[in-house]
Design an enzyme around this catalytic site. Structure first.
Site, PDB file in Angstrom:
ATOM      1  N   ASN A 169       0.844  -1.073  -0.104  1.00  0.00           N
ATOM      2  CA  ASN A 169      -0.123  -0.097  -0.059  1.00  0.00           C
ATOM      3  C   ASN A 169       0.959   1.255  -0.134  1.00  0.00           C
ATOM      4  O   ASN A 169       2.162   0.960  -0.024  1.00  0.00           O
ATOM      5  CB  ASN A 169      -0.683  -0.078   1.038  1.00  0.00           C
ATOM      6  N   ASP A 228      -4.400  -6.552   5.271  1.00  0.00           N
ATOM      7  CA  ASP A 228      -5.579  -7.374   5.889  1.00  0.00           C
ATOM      8  C   ASP A 228      -5.575  -8.509   5.058  1.00  0.00           C
ATOM      9  O   ASP A 228      -6.205  -9.384   5.920  1.00  0.00           O
ATOM     10  CB  ASP A 228      -7.014  -6.498   5.466  1.00  0.00           C
ATOM     11  N   LYS A 274       9.231 -17.622 -10.308  1.00  0.00           N
ATOM     12  CA  LYS A 274       8.345 -16.402 -10.965  1.00  0.00           C
ATOM     13  C   LYS A 274       7.131 -16.975 -11.664  1.00  0.00           C
ATOM     14  O   LYS A 274       7.278 -17.882 -12.248  1.00  0.00           O
ATOM     15  CB  LYS A 274       9.405 -15.376 -11.946  1.00  0.00           C
ATOM     16  N   PHE A 322      -4.335   3.552  14.792  1.00  0.00           N
ATOM     17  CA  PHE A 322      -4.774   4.510  13.799  1.00  0.00           C
ATOM     18  C   PHE A 322      -5.957   4.010  12.928  1.00  0.00           C
ATOM     19  O   PHE A 322      -6.269   2.797  13.061  1.00  0.00           O
ATOM     20  CB  PHE A 322      -3.365   4.674  12.937  1.00  0.00           C
ATOM     21  N   LYS A 376     -13.751   0.819  15.470  1.00  0.00           N
ATOM     22  CA  LYS A 376     -12.482   0.096  15.789  1.00  0.00           C
ATOM     23  C   LYS A 376     -11.944   0.294  16.926  1.00  0.00           C
ATOM     24  O   LYS A 376     -11.177  -0.711  17.502  1.00  0.00           O
ATOM     25  CB  LYS A 376     -11.352   0.837  14.716  1.00  0.00           C
ATOM     26  N   LYS A 427     -11.440  -3.379  18.994  1.00  0.00           N
ATOM     27  CA  LYS A 427      -9.846  -3.702  18.849  1.00  0.00           C
ATOM     28  C   LYS A 427      -9.374  -3.191  20.590  1.00  0.00           C
ATOM     29  O   LYS A 427      -8.384  -3.671  20.816  1.00  0.00           O
ATOM     30  CB  LYS A 427      -8.917  -2.912  17.972  1.00  0.00           C
TER      31      LYS A 427
HETATM   32  N1  CTP Z   1      -4.179  -3.201  12.009  1.00  0.00           N
HETATM   33  C1  CTP Z   1      -3.511  -4.325  12.670  1.00  0.00           C
HETATM   34  N2  CTP Z   1      -3.713  -5.531  12.110  1.00  0.00           N
HETATM   35  C2  CTP Z   1      -4.042  -5.570  10.632  1.00  0.00           C
HETATM   36  C3  CTP Z   1      -4.785  -4.543  10.261  1.00  0.00           C
HETATM   37  C4  CTP Z   1      -4.910  -3.294  11.008  1.00  0.00           C
HETATM   38  O1  CTP Z   1      -2.971  -4.005  13.641  1.00  0.00           O
HETATM   39  N3  CTP Z   1      -4.307  -6.837  10.238  1.00  0.00           N
HETATM   40  C5  CTP Z   1      -4.218  -2.011  12.832  1.00  0.00           C
HETATM   41  C6  CTP Z   1      -3.692  -0.766  12.200  1.00  0.00           C
HETATM   42  O2  CTP Z   1      -2.210  -0.660  12.281  1.00  0.00           O
HETATM   43  C7  CTP Z   1      -4.377   0.588  12.836  1.00  0.00           C
HETATM   44  C8  CTP Z   1      -5.779  -0.337  12.862  1.00  0.00           C
HETATM   45  O3  CTP Z   1      -5.523  -1.538  12.864  1.00  0.00           O
HETATM   46  O4  CTP Z   1      -3.758   0.667  13.952  1.00  0.00           O
HETATM   47  C9  CTP Z   1      -6.779   0.205  12.012  1.00  0.00           C
HETATM   48  O5  CTP Z   1      -6.210  -0.044  10.624  1.00  0.00           O
HETATM   49  P1  CTP Z   1      -7.210   0.387   9.370  1.00  0.00           P
HETATM   50  O6  CTP Z   1      -6.514  -0.221   8.126  1.00  0.00           O
HETATM   51  O7  CTP Z   1      -7.479   1.671   9.373  1.00  0.00           O
HETATM   52  O8  CTP Z   1      -8.349  -0.378   9.636  1.00  0.00           O
HETATM   53  P2  CTP Z   1      -8.767  -2.200   9.473  1.00  0.00           P
HETATM   54  O9  CTP Z   1      -8.926  -2.510  10.909  1.00  0.00           O
HETATM   55  O10 CTP Z   1      -7.903  -2.926   8.747  1.00  0.00           O
HETATM   56  O11 CTP Z   1     -10.194  -2.222   8.843  1.00  0.00           O
HETATM   57  P3  CTP Z   1     -10.799  -1.671   7.393  1.00  0.00           P
HETATM   58  O12 CTP Z   1      -9.492  -1.962   6.434  1.00  0.00           O
HETATM   59  O13 CTP Z   1     -11.772  -2.434   7.160  1.00  0.00           O
HETATM   60  O14 CTP Z   1     -10.920  -0.311   7.552  1.00  0.00           O
END
Ligand code: CTP
Length: 397
Positions: free
Chosen positions: A211, A280, A290, A325, A339, A343
């Site tokens: 990303n 995710d 490859k 975050f 969240k 969490k």
């Molecule tokens: N996070 C994490 N582990 C993951 C995904 C996210 O610890 N596998 C943490 C990120 O570091 C951040 C928080 O969860 O502190 C929120 O991440 P964000 O990408 O905004 O949201 P998601 O929980 O991934 O949900 P979505 O993508 O559906 O918005």
């Protein structure tokens, strides 16, 4: 950050003395009150006038020099006792030996003796001089007395040799001064664990899914915590950022590696901040070779990764503060609040990709801090200022 701070630069005789003009100028731009003293040998490489023009202060070379505006305080004492921080740079083998052994026979070795402030020493010399056990013993001795040694850089040296012994860049030296005195040490004794940057999920040895995260926000948090005296561990995905001073950095690539490194460090941390953009989903299979193209389309099967914040949040230790975050493109507050609950975090720092000045790659951010009780809108600020603001609020939690 250095407004009103009294910084004393002590310059000894080495070719790198010319870099100290930049250091003086950068400190003046940060509104520090900069004073300079030099050894007679330093004058062979740079003039006292260069420094007095840049700092607007008298430069001292001779121990018996007097301050024409103040005959009460003798400069070889008052310069050291009046400083908030002293930087000896370049520190020659000679000046290191003198300071380590309490010899005070020139302006630099003399002003350092009565000082009550942090003293930073930046050795700069030929690589073999630097490696000489006598010089190394002197440096260890200085460290044991509480002086902080700034590691020399490696590279091509003016004497023609390659190796360790270069004076670090003016930017690095100014950063060392900022690190030492710009902040109150209100996180001293706290262990802070931070993650930053993107993760890379390998498809095959050539391709991966990632990303846009630059890691800048997480690195700013690590820098702020370190400046405020915390013991900082930073687990980061692949980014091109320098490690902040005093921070212990752990490099990882995948979400699984990030998970393992964070979970194993989490139980000892007082404050945990998840600024990383963790994938995710990751490919179900990573090809060893490859993947060759074929006619027609292809798809990659993905599986969920572990949610690190949720894992650590649900296993929260007593008195631990856990901060997440949240990056959204719509319904910022509503989604971020979900969240916070799911969490089990103490605070979510929410930012929207749609707001100009916030988000990936840029040096600024606009954050809303969300806790169970309130929402605090921080204005547009640099990521370092935002990081300090986040810590101010964590300390109030
Ligand atoms: N996070 C994490 N582990 C993951 C995904 C996210 O610890 N596998 C943490 C990120 O570091 C951040 C928080 O969860 O502190 C929120 O991440 P964000 O990408 O905004 O949201 P998601 O929980 O991934 O949900 P979505 O993508 O559906 O918005």
């Amino acid at each position: 950050m250095l407004k009103g701070k009294n910084v004393l630069l002590c310059v000894s005789g080495g070719i790198a003395a010319y870099k100290m003009a930049d250091v003086a100028s950068m400190l003046v731009k940060q509104e520090a009150d900069v004073h300079v003293c030099m050894t007679k040998n330093a004058e062979k490489f740079i003039t006292a006038e260069t420094f007095s023009v840049l700092t607007k202060n008298k430069v001292y070379v001779d121990v018996f020099d007097e301050n024409p505006d103040d005959y009460v305080n003798v400069p070889h004492i008052s310069l050291g006792t009046g400083a908030d921080v002293i930087l000896v740079a370049p520190a020659s083998a000679d000046i290191i030996g003198k300071i380590a052994n309490g010899i005070a026979d020139d302006m630099v070795s003399t002003v350092v003796l009565p000082a009550r402030c942090p003293v930073l020493i930046a050795p700069s010399m030929n690589v073999y001089m630097y490696e000489n056990p006598i010089v190394q013993d002197n440096l260890r001795k200085l460290e044991s007395y509480g002086y902080r040694i700034i590691d020399p850089a490696s590279g091509h040296l003016a004497c023609g040799y390659d190796g360790k012994g270069k004076l670090p860049s003016p930017e690095t030296l100014v950063d060392e001064i900022i690190f030492e005195i710009a902040s109150e040490k209100d996180l001293k004794g706290k262990r802070v664990l931070i993650n930053a940057g993107p993760t890379c999920e390998a498809i095959d040895p050539v391709r991966y899914i990632t990303n846009h995260s630059s890691g800048k926000m997480g690195f700013a948090l690590a820098k702020a915590a370190s400046m405020r005296g915390a013991e900082v561990e930073l687990v980061t995905g692949p980014v091109s950022l320098d490690t902040p001073i005093g921070v212990n950095r752990v490099d990882i690539e995948s979400a699984q590696q990030m998970y393992e490194e964070m979970v194993k460090r989490s139980s000892d941390a007082d404050i945990i901040i998840m600024a990383a953009a963790v994938a995710d989903y990751t490919p179900v299979n990573t090809a060893d070779q490859k993947i060759k193209k074929h006619d027609g389309d292809m798809s990659i099967e993905l599986k969920r990764t572990n949610d690190i914040l949720k894992t650590i949040g649900c296993d929260k230790k007593k008195d631990q503060k856990i901060i997440g975050f949240s990056m959204e493109t719509e319904n910022l507050i509503e989604n971020s609040r979900k969240k916070l609950d799911s969490k089990n975090a103490d605070m979510i720092c929410a930012n929207s990709l749609r707001t100009p000045g916030a988000g990936y790659q840029v040096d600024t951010n606009i954050i809303t801090l969300i806790t169970k009780e309130e929402e605090i809108n921080l204005p547009l600020m640099s990521k370092l200022e935002a990081a300090h603001s986040i810590f101010n609020h964590i300390l109030e939690l």
